[in-house]
Design a protein around this motif. Structure first.
Motif, PDB file in Angstrom:
ATOM      1  N   VAL A 239      44.262  34.471  45.355  1.00  0.00           N
ATOM      2  CA  VAL A 239      44.236  35.868  44.935  1.00  0.00           C
ATOM      3  C   VAL A 239      44.566  36.766  46.123  1.00  0.00           C
ATOM      4  CG1 VAL A 239      42.837  37.684  43.865  1.00  0.00           C
ATOM      5  CG2 VAL A 239      42.451  35.288  43.247  1.00  0.00           C
TER       6      VAL A 239
ATOM      7  N   GLY B 218      43.817  41.672  43.872  1.00  0.00           N
ATOM      8  CA  GLY B 218      43.356  41.048  42.638  1.00  0.00           C
ATOM      9  C   GLY B 218      44.443  40.315  41.879  1.00  0.00           C
TER      10      GLY B 218
ATOM     11  N   ILE C  78      46.994  37.321  41.106  1.00  0.00           N
ATOM     12  CA  ILE C  78      47.033  35.879  41.370  1.00  0.00           C
ATOM     13  C   ILE C  78      48.403  35.533  41.937  1.00  0.00           C
ATOM     14  CG2 ILE C  78      46.936  33.585  40.316  1.00  0.00           C
ATOM     15  CD1 ILE C  78      45.023  34.777  38.231  1.00  0.00           C
TER      16      ILE C  78
ATOM     17  N   ASP D 203      38.348  29.438  43.586  1.00  0.00           N
ATOM     18  CA  ASP D 203      39.305  30.517  43.809  1.00  0.00           C
ATOM     19  C   ASP D 203      39.220  30.962  45.264  1.00  0.00           C
ATOM     20  OD1 ASP D 203      39.919  30.388  41.134  1.00  0.00           O
ATOM     21  OD2 ASP D 203      38.593  32.027  40.567  1.00  0.00           O
TER      22      ASP D 203
ATOM     23  N   ASP E 170      38.556  34.759  32.838  1.00  0.00           N
ATOM     24  CA  ASP E 170      38.376  35.960  33.661  1.00  0.00           C
ATOM     25  C   ASP E 170      39.705  36.471  34.222  1.00  0.00           C
ATOM     26  OD1 ASP E 170      38.813  33.817  35.376  1.00  0.00           O
ATOM     27  OD2 ASP E 170      37.543  34.643  36.968  1.00  0.00           O
ATOM     28  N   GLU E 171      40.805  36.057  33.584  1.00  0.00           N
ATOM     29  CA  GLU E 171      42.131  36.426  34.076  1.00  0.00           C
ATOM     30  C   GLU E 171      42.978  37.040  32.971  1.00  0.00           C
ATOM     31  OE1 GLU E 171      41.939  32.642  37.178  1.00  0.00           O
ATOM     32  OE2 GLU E 171      43.349  32.596  35.499  1.00  0.00           O
TER      33      GLU E 171
ATOM     34  N   ARG F  75      46.787  38.034  36.977  1.00  0.00           N
ATOM     35  CA  ARG F  75      45.823  38.812  37.748  1.00  0.00           C
ATOM     36  C   ARG F  75      44.404  38.473  37.314  1.00  0.00           C
ATOM     37  NH1 ARG F  75      44.910  44.683  35.164  1.00  0.00           N
ATOM     38  NH2 ARG F  75      42.830  44.069  35.849  1.00  0.00           N
ATOM     39  N   LYS F  76      43.468  38.815  38.172  1.00  0.00           N
ATOM     40  CA  LYS F  76      42.068  38.747  37.792  1.00  0.00           C
ATOM     41  C   LYS F  76      41.730  39.975  36.943  1.00  0.00           C
ATOM     42  CE  LYS F  76      40.449  34.961  39.669  1.00  0.00           C
ATOM     43  NZ  LYS F  76      39.785  33.923  38.859  1.00  0.00           N
ATOM     44  N   GLU F  77      40.858  39.785  35.940  1.00  0.00           N
ATOM     45  CA  GLU F  77      40.456  40.929  35.120  1.00  0.00           C
ATOM     46  C   GLU F  77      39.759  41.973  35.983  1.00  0.00           C
ATOM     47  OE1 GLU F  77      38.169  41.759  30.875  1.00  0.00           O
ATOM     48  OE2 GLU F  77      38.013  39.806  31.856  1.00  0.00           O
ATOM     49  N   ASN F  78      38.924  41.511  36.888  1.00  0.00           N
ATOM     50  CA  ASN F  78      38.275  42.392  37.864  1.00  0.00           C
ATOM     51  C   ASN F  78      39.109  42.371  39.140  1.00  0.00           C
ATOM     52  OD1 ASN F  78      36.616  43.835  39.550  1.00  0.00           O
ATOM     53  ND2 ASN F  78      35.064  42.220  39.747  1.00  0.00           N
TER      54      ASN F  78
ATOM     55  N   PHE G  98      37.929  41.348  42.751  1.00  0.00           N
ATOM     56  CA  PHE G  98      37.441  39.970  42.774  1.00  0.00           C
ATOM     57  C   PHE G  98      37.130  39.533  44.205  1.00  0.00           C
ATOM     58  CE2 PHE G  98      38.459  35.461  43.367  1.00  0.00           C
ATOM     59  CZ  PHE G  98      37.596  34.888  42.456  1.00  0.00           C
TER      60      PHE G  98
ATOM     61  N   SER H 138      35.120  33.024  45.535  1.00  0.00           N
ATOM     62  CA  SER H 138      34.100  32.247  44.828  1.00  0.00           C
ATOM     63  C   SER H 138      33.297  31.413  45.812  1.00  0.00           C
ATOM     64  CB  SER H 138      34.766  31.322  43.809  1.00  0.00           C
ATOM     65  OG  SER H 138      35.399  32.093  42.816  1.00  0.00           O
TER      66      SER H 138
END
Length: 612
Positions: free
Chosen positions: A503, A535, A537, A546, A589-590, A602-605, A608, A611
């Protein structure tokens, strides 16, 4: 669409009409066979050229080599008129298939002489048998090397029995053909040589074995809307078969709507079909398939009827959706830069417009005002909609596809699919192992000529993301096809087999220097000098977690010359992020950002964090 010619054609009585559908698995040659019918029918002028796969008029159909939209044409044969409906072979477009089959009395079941019947053949054939259609089996591509027509016929008989066909349906005629060469025969006693053979045996079988459409020409009008089209000058155009009675230009008809309301309209134009063209006609009667202009607000399945005797036909029954996705407006930092239609109102209007003609699609309001839940028959069904919209200039984002479940007697049921794959023998084990991890159930396996054909029953969600794994495991040498089978009890959680993602930690333009420094972390989806945002990907990690990293880092400038300063750095080739790849790849979550120019993950948030 084809242009409307201002010509007239005489009305043809029922007994001189044959209405047939052509149904087959993807790439078994049905559209090519229709091309040969055109060439031999005499409807083309000597100097008129016919485009290859003329019935596949949609851009995506030409690119992918598949039929997506059901289309109709008409071919004269002597003093007969044969209405032909070319249907999609993929089960994801079954809504197109189901409404077309209500307009015909018989079907050409086209089966490849090498492959035999496949999963999509099973699905559409079941629908045709349930409707009691007369089936004519066409063993196509008999001129291919390794063709085995007798084996293909035996498999079709087994399939008929499995689908519950009665004795009358099992007594189907068989025609051997080569759609590409334009030849056919009733036996395989001699080779189908071009010049000595044509499609006359096939056409004679259609005339003699498929019944004329029923319907009283003198009764009150009934016409069921099976397809919708639009013309800039005429507005909405209704296409359907006249079940009974007659329809004329200028006639007042009643529209019997789904909600029971009845409205009256005037037929402004009436068209019949000849080849790929619509021809203007004054009237037509029971049994024929026509196009009607002058009905502004109409939905598929509704009935045009006589105002003095308004009777509705039963609504067309369509298989329910099995997969859903959430469409929402693009809210990434790059939103609005590439699309023409970017607002939630424009997105909503486009989706509701699609529902009016795509009857196997469902659209509902989402959890927010700018999101919409779209349900369809499979990944391909939804991906075609997404690709069509992006080409029209829409910009939006979608989430990971989810299967739709049912509650049956207090127990959760999920959709299952029949899967068949054909791979080199040495790659069979890894494919079977992967599918068993995804809760697949091995049904049959057969090895011949160094390749193995394997049949599985597997949950639909077990196939999400499998295609990219399959291509990788078989090094592009495998063939895979699947079709919806039934709803079965939920089989439990299916663990993700995907690694973590890489990310971007900050916005900017990617540099070769930064990518080279982190190249050992995984596989990248980006190249140098691409715009990214925090954010987004940018690749897949080598590990399950991640990882956030900086792909925009620049080299510090100093007055010291590096020993390797003039060496050109070679980077690994990035993965091409296509629409299909993105739908298979993203997790819960993507999101996938779709614009007319790019597909981004992309990440939804967007805030991010790494992890743990």
């Amino acid at each position: 669409m084809t242009s409307e010619a201002a010509t007239t054609a005489p009305q043809i009585l029922n007994d001189r009409i044959r209405n047939i559908a052509i149904i087959a698995h993807v790439d078994h040659g049905k559209t090519t066979l229709v091309d040969s019918m055109f060439r031999q029918s005499g409807i083309l002028r000597d100097n008129e050229l016919l485009a290859e796969r003329a019935m596949d008029s949609h851009d995506l159909e030409k690119e992918r080599g598949i039929t997506i939209l059901a289309k109709n044409t008409a071919i004269p044969y002597g003093d007969y008129k044969v209405n032909i409906l070319d249907t999609p072979g993929h089960a994801d477009f079954s809504g197109e298939v189901e409404r077309v089959l209500t307009m015909v009395d018989g079907a050409l079941l086209i089966v490849d002489a090498v492959e035999g019947p496949m999963p999509q053949t099973r699905f559409v054939l079941r629908k045709a048998l349930e409707l009691g259609l007369t089936i004519v089996l066409v063993i196509n591509k008999v001129d291919r090397a390794a063709s085995d027509p007798e084996r293909a016929i035996d498999k079709v008989v087994d399939l008929f029995i499995e689908l519950g066909a009665d004795e009358h349906q099992l007594d189907f005629p068989v025609v051997f053909a080569s759609g590409l060469a334009g030849t056919s025969a009733l036996t395989m006693d001699e080779p189908l040589e071009v010049g000595k053979h044509d499609l006359k045996p096939l056409m004679e079988t259609i005339i003699n074995r498929i019944q004329a459409p029923p319907g009283d020409q003198d009764a009150s009008l009934q016409l069921q809307v099976s397809t919708l089209d639009y013309n800039d000058y005429l507005g909405r155009i209704v296409i359907g078969r006249i079940t009974r009675g007659q329809i004329k230009t200028g006639q007042t008809v009643s529209l019997f709507q789904r909600d029971g309301k009845i409205s009256q309209h005037r037929v402004s134009k009436l068209f019949g079909f000849q080849g790929l063209k619509r021809i203007e006609i004054e009237q037509s009667g029971a049994g024929d398939i026509v196009a009607v202009a002058g009905i502004p607000e109409v939905q598929i399945g509704e009935t045009l009827t006589d105002p003095n005797n308004p009777e509705a036909l039963p609504l067309i029954s369509i298989e329910e959706p099995t997969l859903k996705m959430t469409f929402s407006i693009n809210n990434s930092p790059l939103a609005g830069r590439e699309g023409k239609f970017v607002t939630s109102r424009q997105l909503k209007d486009r989706l509701w417009k699609e529902v009016k003609s795509n009857i196997s699609l469902r659209v509902e309001e989402g959890s927010t005002t700018d999101s919409f839940v779209v349900s369809g028959r499979g990944e391909l069904h939804l991906s075609i909609l997404i690709e069509t919209m992006r080409r029209e200039g829409y910009e939006f984002q979608v989430c990971k596809p989810e299967v739709l479940t049912k509650n049956v007697e207090g127990q959760t049921h999920e959709p299952f699919e029949d899967l068949i794959f054909d791979v080199p023998e040495e790659m069979t084990g890894s494919c079977i192992e992967k599918l068993c991890q995804r809760k697949g159930e091995l049904r049959h396996m057969e090895t011949s000529g160094g390749r193995t054909v394997v049949e599985f029953k597997i949950p639909s969600r077990g196939l999400l993301g499998f295609r990219s794994d399959f291509i990788r495991m078989t090094k592009g040498q495998g063939m895979m096809t699947h079709a919806f089978s039934e709803f079965r009890p939920w089989v439990g959680e299916i663990g993700s087999t995907r690694n973590g993602v890489l990310v971007a930690s900050e916005p900017g333009e990617t540099t070769a220097y930064a990518l080279k420094n982190v190249e050992d972390r995984g596989i990248f989806f980006i190249k140098p000098r691409m715009t990214v945002y925090k954010g987004m990907i940018v690749g897949e990690n080598n590990r399950p977690q991640d990882l956030v990293l900086n792909v925009c880092k620049t080299k510090k400038l100093t007055n010291m010359r590096s020993a390797g300063a003039d060496v050109l750095e070679v980077l690994q080739t990035p993965v091409d992020v296509t629409l299909e790849f993105g739908l298979d790849y993203i997790e819960n979550d993507e999101l996938m950002e779709v614009t007319p120019q790019n597909i981004r993950l992309r990440k939804e948030n967007l805030d991010f964090k790494r992890s743990t």
